[in-house]
Design an enzyme around this catalytic site. Structure first.
Site, mmCIF file in Angstrom:
data_model
loop_
_atom_site.group_PDB
_atom_site.id
_atom_site.type_symbol
_atom_site.label_atom_id
_atom_site.label_comp_id
_atom_site.label_asym_id
_atom_site.label_seq_id
_atom_site.Cartn_x
_atom_site.Cartn_y
_atom_site.Cartn_z
ATOM 1 N N THR A 47 -8.204 5.322 2.488
ATOM 2 C CA THR A 47 -9.190 4.481 3.284
ATOM 3 C C THR A 47 -9.868 5.307 4.574
ATOM 4 O O THR A 47 -11.041 5.095 4.599
ATOM 5 C CB THR A 47 -8.868 3.043 3.780
ATOM 6 N N ASP A 70 -1.294 2.172 1.846
ATOM 7 C CA ASP A 70 -0.399 1.442 0.970
ATOM 8 C C ASP A 70 0.902 2.271 0.920
ATOM 9 O O ASP A 70 2.091 1.675 0.759
ATOM 10 C CB ASP A 70 -0.914 1.352 -0.233
#
Length: 323
Positions: free
Chosen positions: A14, A91
């Site tokens: 991200t 993640d």
């Protein structure tokens, strides 16, 4: 004082993505926007910038983690590196950090950072976290502390950190232990450090380890499937201090007797798993039949440790000592 030389490795995630104006989805860019920030980082250090790969973090496997470890080693052989910063999707960031902590033994800091908001979102945190990570990597205090994670003005150690929220910028926490330091506008302050570190030399990842989580009424045929699918090991997140259902305990006993290593951790994020309860399926019973208890790490990290350990140690006694 001369500037430090920092190796900056990009992997994607991200921190290097943008939100699409058409769909609202966060998507990858062809050009990593972080590469435009080198001029800002040069205020703090001499930057050697490398893009190892450009992957969302769910796409990263232990093989990519090994590539990162090798990338660091290759650049250390070429340059006088004072620290390493790795940008990474959140993640699986904790797993990559722990993998690198187990497989590197440099005195200089290795710092991972990421972002919870993409580069064109309101309140994007990527560039800020990147600057803070570079500051930590340049800090004398951060040396000999192992692999660190820097997010949201906090410094965490790879052994303890885990992602606790799906969306909060304060997602990374170290349950039970807390951060090992903090970052202010003027200072990098580290107030404690790991008591010990473990190093394992690794050249390849070949084994397969399954990870399962215990739940009320868990079906024992899931354990049978691990054996049928010819996994090389199993990590199980048990109840409480390390307990399972009676049916699962029966299958685990057979699995260990057949030579498969079984590692037990707790599904709780505080405390450690121990062989305490002596009832059927209790941790003491599991410990007595050869199940190995991993102290202080969660399931995903125990899986990585077993993957690495299966390449390095032989026999249940050595593996127990390894954990």
């Amino acid at each position: 004082m001369s500037k430090k030389t920092i190796l900056l490795i990009h992997t994607g995630g991200t921190i290097s993505m943008q939100m699409s104006a058409e769909t609202g989805a966060v998507v990858q860019n062809e050009q990593n926007p972080l590469t435009a920030e080198k001029h800002m980082l040069s205020t703090y250090a001499n930057i050697i910038e490398v893009e190892a790969f450009n992957l969302p973090s769910p796409h990263i496997t232990p093989n990519e983690m090994l590539r990162l470890r090798n990338c660091i080693a290759e650049h250390v052989d070429k340059y006088a590196i004072d620290g390493v910063v790795i940008t990474h999707g959140t993640d699986t960031l904790e797993e990559t950090a722990y993998f690198l902590d187990l497989t590197t033994r440099y005195n200089f800091p290795i710092v991972l950072t990421g972002a919870m908001r993409s580069s064109n979102e309101l309140g994007a945190d990527g560039v800020y976290n990147l600057v803070e990570a570079v500051r930590v990597a340049c800090s004398q205090e951060a040396r000999e502390k192992g692999v660190l994670v820097v997010m949201n003005d906090e410094i965490h150690h790879a052994f303890n950190i885990t992602k606790t929220s799906t969306s909060s910028v304060n997602t990374f926490q170290s349950p039970q232990y807390g951060p090992i330091g903090l970052i202010t506008k003027k200072t990098v302050h580290i107030h404690h450090m790991p008591v010990k570190r473990q190093f394992v030399e690794v050249e390849k990842i070949e084994k397969r380890v399954a990870l399962l989580k215990a739940y009320a009424g868990m079906e024992a045929d899931l354990i049978d499937a691990v054996a049928t699918l010819q996994y090389d090991g199993l990590v199980l997140e048990g109840f409480g201090q390390g307990n399972v259902t009676p049916a699962v305990a029966e299958r685990l006993t057979k699995l260990v007797a057949d030579g498969m290593p079984v590692i037990l951790v707790s599904r709780c994020f505080n405390g450690i798993a121990e062989g305490v309860y002596g009832y059927e399926g209790g941790g003491k019973q599991l410990e007595d039949v050869g199940v190995i208890f991993a102290t202080g790490i969660n399931g995903q990290k125990a899986r990585l440790k077993l993957l690495i350990g299966l390449n390095q140690v032989h026999g249940s006694v050595e593996l127990r000592e390894f954990f």
